[in-house]
Design a protein around this motif. Structure first.
Motif, PDB file in Angstrom:
ATOM      1  N   UNK A  48      39.485  43.089  42.537  1.00 21.38           N
ATOM      2  CA  UNK A  48      38.603  42.541  41.707  1.00 21.38           C
ATOM      3  C   UNK A  48      37.344  43.267  41.188  1.00 21.38           C
ATOM      4  N   UNK A  49      36.920  43.275  40.038  1.00 17.34           N
ATOM      5  CA  UNK A  49      35.756  43.958  39.529  1.00 17.34           C
ATOM      6  C   UNK A  49      34.968  43.090  38.474  1.00 17.34           C
ATOM      7  N   UNK A  50      33.608  43.460  38.451  1.00 23.64           N
ATOM      8  CA  UNK A  50      32.775  42.845  37.576  1.00 23.64           C
ATOM      9  C   UNK A  50      32.142  43.909  36.594  1.00 23.64           C
ATOM     10  N   UNK A  51      32.103  43.534  35.275  1.00 22.76           N
ATOM     11  CA  UNK A  51      31.527  44.488  34.423  1.00 22.76           C
ATOM     12  C   UNK A  51      29.850  43.998  34.357  1.00 22.76           C
ATOM     13  N   UNK A  52      29.103  45.055  35.040  1.00 23.44           N
ATOM     14  CA  UNK A  52      27.821  44.524  35.347  1.00 23.44           C
ATOM     15  C   UNK A  52      26.757  44.086  34.531  1.00 23.44           C
ATOM     16  N   UNK A  53      27.143  44.768  33.102  1.00 23.26           N
ATOM     17  CA  UNK A  53      26.245  44.662  32.177  1.00 23.26           C
ATOM     18  C   UNK A  53      26.366  43.159  31.376  1.00 23.26           C
ATOM     19  N   UNK A  54      27.509  42.431  31.832  1.00 18.32           N
ATOM     20  CA  UNK A  54      28.098  41.351  31.131  1.00 18.32           C
ATOM     21  C   UNK A  54      27.316  40.195  31.707  1.00 18.32           C
ATOM     22  N   UNK A  55      26.524  40.394  32.838  1.00 16.20           N
ATOM     23  CA  UNK A  55      26.138  39.330  33.445  1.00 16.20           C
ATOM     24  C   UNK A  55      26.780  38.054  33.529  1.00 16.20           C
ATOM     25  N   UNK A  56      27.847  38.212  34.142  1.00 15.33           N
ATOM     26  CA  UNK A  56      28.770  37.056  34.180  1.00 15.33           C
ATOM     27  C   UNK A  56      29.360  36.973  35.672  1.00 15.33           C
ATOM     28  N   UNK A  57      29.819  35.722  36.041  1.00 13.97           N
ATOM     29  CA  UNK A  57      30.386  35.513  37.368  1.00 13.97           C
ATOM     30  C   UNK A  57      31.727  35.737  37.252  1.00 13.97           C
ATOM     31  N   UNK A  58      32.299  36.221  35.916  1.00 17.61           N
ATOM     32  CA  UNK A  58      33.959  36.419  35.976  1.00 17.61           C
ATOM     33  C   UNK A  58      34.355  37.740  36.493  1.00 17.61           C
ATOM     34  N   UNK A  59      35.380  37.680  37.283  1.00 17.02           N
ATOM     35  CA  UNK A  59      36.033  38.685  37.916  1.00 17.02           C
ATOM     36  C   UNK A  59      37.255  39.205  37.099  1.00 17.02           C
ATOM     37  N   UNK A  60      37.167  40.362  36.950  1.00 13.19           N
ATOM     38  CA  UNK A  60      38.637  41.015  36.049  1.00 13.19           C
ATOM     39  C   UNK A  60      39.353  41.997  37.277  1.00 13.19           C
ATOM     40  N   UNK A  61      40.464  42.064  36.864  1.00 14.58           N
ATOM     41  CA  UNK A  61      41.311  43.269  37.599  1.00 14.58           C
ATOM     42  C   UNK A  61      40.503  44.657  37.462  1.00 14.58           C
TER      43      UNK A  61
END
Length: 509
Positions: A48-61
């Motif tokens: 799992x990974x988070x796009x830090x500057x999206x400021x979202x709790x959503x996790x992506x591959x």
């Protein structure tokens, strides 16, 4: 607001003037192939990974940014090659600032917005986007960048190697959870090693890539992950380290449960920065031992090692982007012309190392073994040393591999030739006994088991146990006369051998 990133693990404070380098002035000796460039994104669904500057709790591959340089024979005609600015589009994507205006690049990322750096962005490179692959298969180089750096940080070296007939693949250095590394460098080192493993697997999707001839190459922090990757993957046949941090952070490397220096059994090339001046050591609070200590290299016993120190290069300038764009430190940096000269020689030594160990070229191997001045290197530019790997201990397992390969025939001749090459080699009596019994009780290998015991009693003629086992082998296979003969020999050597006594009584009855 300008964003400040940590570009390398070892941070040397920069002062003073800006570089006046250029790709053209480096004057690399490119090979016969045109260079193609391919870039795309893969996803690793196991992480799992988070796009830090999206400021979202959503996790992506986990996104794996893949950059590839490869040989091509396509006629490009009037088509222009890529510019450095085109590579910065990849950098923007990897920094998760895809829509940043180009005019903000030098304000936003690592480098000063000077006229010299603006001119670098306009320079032409040697790569053409997505042109045709050359025919044939080419050895593979997997490149691991420095701390949090871009897949394209060493694009000039990657282009150079592709022009010489190599398939080069790289991905950005990302943190485990986000674009940024955490404070846990041991964890981030493991993450980058997994990314390298991902790239090795990705290589298998390209028919142009020779999946059986793979080297890994890394700059700075990438050297740590590559050591782990080599330990884990037998497909890796050689390692190139561009002032890799395995030299400076060996203690960190040893924290990995997946690293064992005893598994470093492939050729290893390390090219190091110049000695750090005492003034810089003191002002930047750097340990003086970094100039001399190299535990990793000193502990390699299984693989051939090459160690070159480039006396005109500081750490940053082992990468294309660092050499072109980084500010110079007036306390220690050499002139731009001296830096470019050294960068060219790092490329030459990298190529010859790879040619020697992936293409088996004798001329390239001699280049590595030569004194640098014999290769045309200016006197004092490079100091070097090589290690001679210790001969691995020859074990009974090694002997058995050879013996089984010849169906356990002519064992005495095999043993004599083995001892001649490995004088200290001894065969344990118990190992012969166990192996013989394993074979002799198997109907498919019974004859081979008898051969083992005949060899064993010749080697240990006073062993009552071996004669007893040989007799058991004959008895199990219905050869009673030979069984009786060898049970008697066992009793001659040990009159208290109850098994032989019982067996002989049984056979008389």
């Amino acid at each position: 607001m300008r964003m400040l990133y940590l570009f390398i693990l070892l941070l040397f404070q920069a002062y003073g003037s800006f570089g006046q380098t250029s790709l053209k002035e480096i004057n690399l000796d490119y090979g016969k192939y045109k260079v193609g460039f391919l870039h795309y994104i893969r996803s690793d669904s196991t992480r799992n990974y988070s796009r830090i500057f999206d400021y979202s709790n959503e996790k992506i591959a986990r996104p794996i940014s893949v950059s590839i340089w490869y040989p091509s024979e396509q006629l490009t005609g009037d088509e222009s090659p890529m510019k450095v600015l085109d590579y910065f589009q990849v950098l923007k994507e990897e920094e998760e600032w895809e829509y940043l205006p180009d005019e903000q690049l030098l304000n936003w990322f690592y480098y000063s917005n000077t006229s010299a750096n603006q001119n670098h962005l306009k320079e032409q490179t040697k790569a053409y986007p997505e042109i045709e692959f050359a025919d044939g298969e080419f050895p593979v180089i997997v490149y691991a960048p420095s701390y949090q750096a871009s897949s394209i940080e060493n694009f000039a070296l990657c282009e150079y190697l592709a022009s010489q007939g190599y398939f080069v693949i790289s991905s950005s250095s990302r943190g485990t959870d986000t674009r940024w590394f955490s404070d846990n460098n041991a964890k981030e080192m493991e993450t980058q090693a997994r990314d390298v493993a991902f790239l090795i697997k990705e290589v298998g999707n390209f028919s142009i890539a020779n999946y059986h001839k793979i080297a890994i190459m890394g700059f700075s922090f990438g050297g740590l992950s590559n050591a782990i990757a080599q330990n884990r993957n037998e497909k890796v046949k050689a390692i190139v380290s561009l002032d890799g941090t395995e030299r400076y952070q060996y203690a960190l490397l040893k924290e990995s449960p997946f690293f064992d220096i005893e598994k470093m059994n492939v050729p290893y090339l390390h090219m190091a920065q110049k000695d750090i001046p005492e003034k810089v050591l003191k002002e930047d609070n750097i340990k003086a031992e970094l100039n001399t200590k190299f535990e990793f290299y000193d502990n390699i016993t299984k693989g051939k090692g090459y160690r070159f120190k480039f006396n005109n290069l500081t750490h940053s300038y082992f990468s294309t982007l660092g050499m072109l764009f980084a500010e110079r430190d007036i306390r220690q940096d050499k002139s731009d012309s001296e830096i470019m000269e050294s960068y060219k020689w790092t490329a030459a030594y990298t190529l010859n190392f790879l040619n020697a160990y992936l293409k088996n070229e004798d001329l390239a191997l001699r280049f590595l073994e030569n004194n640098p001045t014999d290769n045309g290197v200016r006197n004092g530019l490079i100091t070097y040393s090589t290690n001679r790997p210790q001969s691995p201990e020859f074990t009974f397992m090694d002997f058995n591999d050879l013996a089984s390969g010849q169906q356990y025939q002519n064992l005495s001749q095999l043993y004599d030739s083995t001892v001649k090459e490995h004088p200290s080699f001894k065969i344990p009596e118990g190992s012969l006994n166990t192996l013989g019994l394993q074979l002799v009780f198997n109907p498919d290998t019974a004859e081979q088991g008898i051969n083992i015991f005949l060899f064993a009693v010749a080697l240990y003629p006073n062993s009552a146990n071996l004669f007893d086992s040989l007799a058991e082998g004959y008895l199990f296979n219905g050869i009673e006369e030979k069984a009786i003969e060898n049970f008697k020999k066992s009793l001659d050597l040990n009159s208290q051998n109850q098994n032989a006594i019982d067996r002989l009584k049984q056979l008389k009855d």
